[in-house]
Design a protein around this motif. Structure first.
Motif, PDB file in Angstrom:
ATOM      1  N   MET A   1     -28.243   0.153 -33.830  1.00 29.56           N
ATOM      2  CA  MET A   1     -29.311   0.816 -33.047  1.00 29.56           C
ATOM      3  C   MET A   1     -30.399   1.351 -34.020  1.00 29.56           C
ATOM      4  O   MET A   1     -31.800   1.688 -33.847  1.00 29.56           O
ATOM      5  N   LEU A   2     -30.106   1.546 -35.332  1.00 21.76           N
ATOM      6  CA  LEU A   2     -30.939   2.066 -36.434  1.00 21.76           C
ATOM      7  C   LEU A   2     -32.224   1.256 -36.552  1.00 21.76           C
ATOM      8  O   LEU A   2     -33.522   1.564 -36.351  1.00 21.76           O
ATOM      9  N   ALA A   3     -32.005  -0.353 -36.599  1.00 29.22           N
ATOM     10  CA  ALA A   3     -32.852  -1.145 -36.851  1.00 29.22           C
ATOM     11  C   ALA A   3     -33.858  -1.084 -35.417  1.00 29.22           C
ATOM     12  O   ALA A   3     -35.065  -1.228 -35.420  1.00 29.22           O
ATOM     13  N   PHE A   4     -33.043  -1.270 -34.275  1.00 28.17           N
ATOM     14  CA  PHE A   4     -33.926  -1.497 -33.174  1.00 28.17           C
ATOM     15  C   PHE A   4     -34.543  -0.441 -32.789  1.00 28.17           C
ATOM     16  O   PHE A   4     -35.857  -0.238 -32.142  1.00 28.17           O
ATOM     17  N   ALA A   5     -34.097   1.043 -33.057  1.00 26.94           N
ATOM     18  CA  ALA A   5     -34.874   2.251 -32.628  1.00 26.94           C
ATOM     19  C   ALA A   5     -36.311   2.223 -33.329  1.00 26.94           C
ATOM     20  O   ALA A   5     -37.220   2.470 -32.646  1.00 26.94           O
ATOM     21  N   GLY A   6     -36.252   1.823 -34.491  1.00 28.58           N
ATOM     22  CA  GLY A   6     -37.652   1.750 -35.323  1.00 28.58           C
ATOM     23  C   GLY A   6     -38.610   0.835 -34.653  1.00 28.58           C
ATOM     24  O   GLY A   6     -39.661   1.154 -34.642  1.00 28.58           O
TER      25      GLY A   6
ATOM     26  N   HIS B   1     -41.088   0.041 -41.992  1.00 27.81           N
ATOM     27  CA  HIS B   1     -40.283   1.078 -42.782  1.00 27.81           C
ATOM     28  C   HIS B   1     -38.987   1.451 -42.125  1.00 27.81           C
ATOM     29  O   HIS B   1     -38.071   1.589 -42.649  1.00 27.81           O
ATOM     30  N   PHE B   2     -39.296   1.865 -40.593  1.00 25.79           N
ATOM     31  CA  PHE B   2     -38.189   2.631 -39.992  1.00 25.79           C
ATOM     32  C   PHE B   2     -37.279   1.389 -39.427  1.00 25.79           C
ATOM     33  O   PHE B   2     -36.291   1.903 -38.708  1.00 25.79           O
ATOM     34  N   SER B   3     -37.508   0.220 -39.475  1.00 22.28           N
ATOM     35  CA  SER B   3     -36.356  -0.550 -39.247  1.00 22.28           C
ATOM     36  C   SER B   3     -35.652  -1.417 -40.328  1.00 22.28           C
ATOM     37  O   SER B   3     -35.019  -2.150 -40.314  1.00 22.28           O
ATOM     38  N   SER B   4     -35.992  -0.744 -41.634  1.00 23.39           N
ATOM     39  CA  SER B   4     -35.439  -1.374 -42.905  1.00 23.39           C
ATOM     40  C   SER B   4     -34.108  -0.584 -42.967  1.00 23.39           C
ATOM     41  O   SER B   4     -34.072   0.656 -42.748  1.00 23.39           O
ATOM     42  N   PRO B   5     -33.154  -1.380 -43.694  1.00 23.54           N
ATOM     43  CA  PRO B   5     -31.713  -0.660 -43.974  1.00 23.54           C
ATOM     44  C   PRO B   5     -31.831   0.236 -44.936  1.00 23.54           C
ATOM     45  O   PRO B   5     -31.165   1.127 -45.029  1.00 23.54           O
TER      46      PRO B   5
END
Length: 283
Positions: A98-103, A28-32
């Motif tokens: 970073m959004l996808a990597f952070a998740g 969920h947290f790596s999804s755009p």
């Protein structure tokens, strides 16, 4: 219920939390789609940078049609801005990645690791395992909210200046269109066109100087919103982690120095542009 059974149930629950984190939450947290609004904001900023880069290149090219070297310094300065815009563009793409990597890092690595360490703590009572688990959870949550938080902060600044940036782009596009409408003509035709203008070469130079000043102002704003504020947000998070958990995390001094150097270069360009404008007006 004896202590051993309670401990076994707690371990099963903790392991289940780690599995859910590594699968459902990580996906969920790596999804755009999860960061749709943040990505939309970054895409708008990217489009503005690309538009300014194209406009600056068009004006720089158009200035080369003016006979002599009177507009050459301005054309060179406008061409040099492309490197500044490239830095901002790289920062924007880095934030998106970073959004996808952070998740993935938080929910597939750090939090499952914390769950495993807590399970080990229940059997070994090792304070070190509990301490590392607590740090892993906080660090994971911090890196997840880093980019959205910095984007939220920059939103206030961009709401104030986004209109002026759009107006600057429209104004510089008109100047570029006027200049490039005479591209390809011979020198006599260009000289005749310049003499027909009110103010002649001085008017074209004045428009180009205004465009250069607008670009430098916009580039400074973009560096603040795309580079400086994310770094300051990271510094704030690191300070919180150090204060609350005692982690000894530090930022490389060279990176902060590079950002400071970029800001100094922009201020220098702005000062040179003002001096050059005064010189042309005196002439």
């Amino acid at each position: 219920m004896n202590v051993g059974l309670k401990r076994a149930i707690a371990v099963v629950i903790i392991i289940a939390i780690g599995v859910v984190s590594a699968t459902v939450l990580a996906e969920h947290f790596s999804s755009p789609q999860t960061y749709a609004k943040t990505i939309e904001t970054l895409d708008e900023k990217r489009n503005s940078v690309l538009a300014m880069t194209a406009s600056a290149a068009a004006i720089s090219t158009g200035l080369t049609i003016i006979p002599g070297d009177v507009a050459t310094p301005l054309a060179d300065k406008l061409a040099d801005l492309s490197s500044t815009f490239m830095i901002v563009l790289c920062a924007i793409f880095l934030e998106k990645y970073m959004l996808a990597f952070a998740g993935i890092a938080a929910f597939r690595v750090l939090i499952p690791l914390a769950c495993l360490l807590i399970a080990v703590f229940l059997y070994t009572r090792s304070e070190r395992c509990l301490r590392i688990a607590r740090k892993s959870v906080v660090l994971g949550l911090c890196i997840v909210i880093l980019v959205p938080a910095s984007t939220w902060v920059t939103g206030f600044i961009e709401e104030t200046y986004s209109v002026s940036i759009e107006e600057n782009i429209q104004e510089t596009d008109k100047t570029a269109e006027i200049l490039n409408s005479n591209a390809g003509k011979d020198e006599s035709a260009v000289s005749k066109w310049l003499s027909s203008l009110k103010g002649g070469v001085s008017e074209i130079v004045r428009k180009a100087e205004n465009a250069l000043g607008n670009f430098i102002e916009a580039a400074a704003l973009l560096i603040i919103t795309s580079c400086v504020i994310p770094v300051l947000t990271l510094v704030l998070f690191i300070w919180i982690i150090n204060a609350v958990l005692g982690l000894d995390l530090k930022l490389p001094g060279k990176k902060l120095g590079a950002i400071s150097t970029a800001g100094s270069k922009l201020r220098g360009r702005a000062n040179k542009s003002d001096k050059q404008e005064s010189k042309y007006l005196e002439d």
